[in-house]
Enzyme design. Structure first.
Site, PDB file in Angstrom:
ATOM      1  N   LYS A  72       0.960  -1.176  -0.041  1.00 38.82           N
ATOM      2  CA  LYS A  72      -0.037   0.036  -0.121  1.00 38.82           C
ATOM      3  C   LYS A  72       0.688   1.211   0.053  1.00 38.82           C
ATOM      4  O   LYS A  72       0.281   2.284  -0.372  1.00 38.82           O
ATOM      5  CB  LYS A  72      -0.933  -0.009   1.269  1.00 38.82           C
ATOM      6  N   HIS A 122      -4.696 -11.974  -0.790  1.00 38.03           N
ATOM      7  CA  HIS A 122      -6.081 -11.785  -1.246  1.00 38.03           C
ATOM      8  C   HIS A 122      -6.749 -12.824  -2.130  1.00 38.03           C
ATOM      9  O   HIS A 122      -7.539 -12.707  -2.931  1.00 38.03           O
ATOM     10  CB  HIS A 122      -6.197 -10.547  -2.066  1.00 38.03           C
TER      11      HIS A 122
END
Length: 131
Positions: A72, A122
């Site tokens: 991120k 994910h």
């Protein structure tokens, strides 16, 4: 990081210091990540303990949980702090963070064990992506 073993080896202490510095970098970029990453790390270790995994695996899971969202850092502040739904383009952009995280950590051999955790955090068991 009081939940880490009491390392006596100088290299281990240096590794923990590097981990703490990277962790602080992530938190500055995305303050939400601290609580989230701490919870992911702790829950991963709690589950692994129930399976009686070796200490080395517990440490890998703890660090992997802390760094699963390190990618991120490559996201814009606008996307990370957006309070309303992301556009399709923004969502597609943020889905790249596992690959970015893997790239960042792949530069150091000390993180080789957590690369699969960062890259695949994910994915579902069948290999498809979480949405």
């Amino acid at each position: 990081m009081s939940s880490y073993p009491d390392f006596k080896n100088t290299d281990d202490v240096l590794h923990i210091e590097i981990i703490q510095a990277l962790r602080d970098t992530i938190e500055i970029k995305d303050p939400y990540t601290r609580g989230h990453s701490d919870r992911v790390s702790e829950l991963s270790v709690l589950m692994a303990e129930k399976f009686h995994l070796p200490e080395e695996d517990l440490i890998t899971l703890r660090i992997g949980g802390l760094f699963h969202d390190i990618g991120k850092i490559g996201m814009t502040d606008e996307v990370l702090s957006k309070r309303i739904s992301l556009t399709a383009e923004e969502f597609s952009d943020i889905q790249r963070h596992p690959v970015i995280g893997e790239y960042i950590l792949s530069k150091s051999p000390m993180f080789k064990n957590i690369l699969p955790i960062v890259r695949n955090h994910h994915e579902k068991y069948d290999g498809s992506r979480l949405s």
